[in-house]
Design an enzyme around this catalytic site. Sequence first.
Site, PDB file in Angstrom:
ATOM      1  N   ASP A   1      -5.274 -28.155   1.738  1.00 16.06           N
ATOM      2  CA  ASP A   1      -4.048 -28.612   1.082  1.00 16.06           C
ATOM      3  C   ASP A   1      -3.184 -29.272   2.160  1.00 16.06           C
ATOM      4  O   ASP A   1      -2.525 -28.598   2.946  1.00 16.06           O
ATOM      5  CB  ASP A   1      -3.325 -27.420   0.438  1.00 16.06           C
ATOM      6  CG  ASP A   1      -1.995 -27.823  -0.218  1.00 16.06           C
ATOM      7  OD1 ASP A   1      -1.496 -28.929   0.071  1.00 16.06           O
ATOM      8  OD2 ASP A   1      -1.457 -27.013  -1.000  1.00 16.06           O
TER       9      ASP A   1
ATOM     10  N   PHE B   1       1.580 -21.877   0.085  1.00 14.38           N
ATOM     11  CA  PHE B   1       2.201 -22.489  -1.092  1.00 14.38           C
ATOM     12  C   PHE B   1       1.322 -23.629  -1.581  1.00 14.38           C
ATOM     13  O   PHE B   1       1.003 -24.540  -0.818  1.00 14.38           O
ATOM     14  CB  PHE B   1       3.609 -23.026  -0.786  1.00 14.38           C
ATOM     15  CG  PHE B   1       4.260 -23.640  -1.999  1.00 14.38           C
ATOM     16  CD1 PHE B   1       4.768 -22.833  -3.011  1.00 14.38           C
ATOM     17  CD2 PHE B   1       4.312 -25.019  -2.154  1.00 14.38           C
ATOM     18  CE1 PHE B   1       5.327 -23.394  -4.160  1.00 14.38           C
ATOM     19  CE2 PHE B   1       4.875 -25.586  -3.295  1.00 14.38           C
ATOM     20  CZ  PHE B   1       5.388 -24.774  -4.294  1.00 14.38           C
TER      21      PHE B   1
ATOM     22  N   LYS C   1       3.117 -35.536  -1.049  1.00 14.73           N
ATOM     23  CA  LYS C   1       4.503 -35.770  -0.605  1.00 14.73           C
ATOM     24  C   LYS C   1       4.793 -37.128   0.047  1.00 14.73           C
ATOM     25  O   LYS C   1       5.521 -37.929  -0.506  1.00 14.73           O
ATOM     26  CB  LYS C   1       4.942 -34.630   0.317  1.00 14.73           C
ATOM     27  CG  LYS C   1       5.123 -33.313  -0.454  1.00 14.73           C
ATOM     28  CD  LYS C   1       5.846 -32.275   0.357  1.00 14.73           C
ATOM     29  CE  LYS C   1       6.389 -31.151  -0.507  1.00 14.73           C
ATOM     30  NZ  LYS C   1       5.434 -30.055  -0.744  1.00 14.73           N
TER      31      LYS C   1
HETATM   32  C1  PLP Z   1       4.981 -29.386  -1.935  1.00 15.54           C
HETATM   33  C2  PLP Z   1       3.662 -28.736  -1.839  1.00 15.54           C
HETATM   34  C3  PLP Z   1       2.845 -28.551  -2.965  1.00 15.54           C
HETATM   35  C4  PLP Z   1       3.312 -28.895  -4.377  1.00 15.54           C
HETATM   36  O1  PLP Z   1       3.580 -30.243  -4.534  1.00 15.54           O
HETATM   37  P1  PLP Z   1       4.420 -30.710  -5.856  1.00 15.54           P
HETATM   38  O2  PLP Z   1       4.444 -32.201  -5.722  1.00 15.54           O
HETATM   39  O3  PLP Z   1       5.769 -30.090  -5.756  1.00 15.54           O
HETATM   40  O4  PLP Z   1       3.660 -30.253  -7.025  1.00 15.54           O
HETATM   41  C5  PLP Z   1       1.603 -27.989  -2.784  1.00 15.54           C
HETATM   42  N1  PLP Z   1       1.161 -27.637  -1.572  1.00 15.54           N
HETATM   43  C6  PLP Z   1       1.903 -27.808  -0.460  1.00 15.54           C
HETATM   44  C7  PLP Z   1       1.342 -27.411   0.875  1.00 15.54           C
HETATM   45  C8  PLP Z   1       3.183 -28.342  -0.551  1.00 15.54           C
HETATM   46  O5  PLP Z   1       3.933 -28.460   0.539  1.00 15.54           O
END
Ligand code: PLP
Length: 391
Positions: free
Chosen positions: A214, A127, A243
């Site tokens: 990421d 994701f 986050k």
């Molecule tokens: C939450 C998340 C995102 C997206 O972040 P947003 O602030 O919702 O755009 C991307 N990559 C990972 C691994 C995430 O957990």
Amino acid sequence: MATLMSNYARLPVTFTKGEGALLWDTEGRAYLDALSGIAVCNLGHAHPKVTAAICEQAQTLVHTSNIYGIEHQRRLADKLTSLTGMENSFFCNSGAEANEAMIKLARLYARRKNIPNPAIVVTNQSFHGRTLATLSATGNPKIKQGFEPLVPDFIHVPYNDVAAIMQLAQTQQNIVAVMVEPVQGEGGVNIPAHDYLNQLRTLCDQQQWLLMLDEIQTGIGRTGQWVAYQHNQILPDIVSLAKGLGNGVPIGVCLARGIAAELFSPGTHGTTFGGNPLACRTALAVLESIEQDNLLQRVNELSAHFETGFATQLSDVQGVQSIRVKGLMIGIELDQACAELVQQALAQHLLINVTAGNTIRLLPPFILTDSQADKIILTVSGLIKSFLAMH
Ligand SMILES: *Cc1c(COP(=O)(O)O)cnc(C)c1O
């Protein structure tokens, strides 16, 4: 007609106040938060030092523009690069935006290498966000569906499978980067082999590809290190964080080193709000609090506590497929879909999440007490046992 768009399936509860690991709803009932707003409020709700920083900065200066120097942005960049081993930073407002910056850097890297149609290797069940480029990178068909045409040339391979990428390298001449999560969060708390990142680092060095991590969910202490790649003693070329960085105040960052740190030049990327004085001052307070209160150590203690607690409660239970713990990312996979557990936990005043259909996911705050951790272990284990007994 409802005045909010229908893109969320919301639970029937609204919170109006929080403190530490507790939230109160509109009826004044208290809930224990084992999700932290999805790995965001790692220091708990209304953390005194973070709250003080927000108030003080709001009284001083909230926003100017990236047209001008921003003192707290420079301080935060210094702090983050020293904590992560990276060289420079681009600040934005969310995870998806941090990943967009990362993907744009990969495109500029391709220009340097005279590759006109660059591809980025990504993984299944990943994701990376909801913007068009990041949903194209995401390895979950449900998130892409309806939004075609996608941004092209993300090549998906199985997660935790370096051989699959090595094989791609034989035939694909246009790869410029590999983009992965050190632990897949939304995909089900999938923890790869302990040397997965080391092997990816070696492969990327051999092929002159960028290693792009990421760490939007895994970063800022969530796995027990500032960033998860510190478990592997490697450095990526680019990393994205968001986050936990602002404990709820929106902020994301893309950090780079080496050639990736030299790719942006004036005019190539930008944002109006990103890295404003309020967000950066808040993030500095978050990082200082994690340091001063030794919270990385606390994450590791709590992690061990959850691991033994859930093993004791659940390892012999038929229907529990696996219990996966990395720092305070906890996944309990069942042999069947179990989304209804979220509502059942809510009825017991506990906030949890189910992801990837059959995996209970917990992302508790770092400031949890031992007795709060025990309460989570007992409540979740009890719910799982009665759910499995009835199905
Ligand atoms: C939450 C998340 C995102 C997206 O972040 P947003 O602030 O919702 O755009 C991307 N990559 C990972 C691994 C995430 O957990």
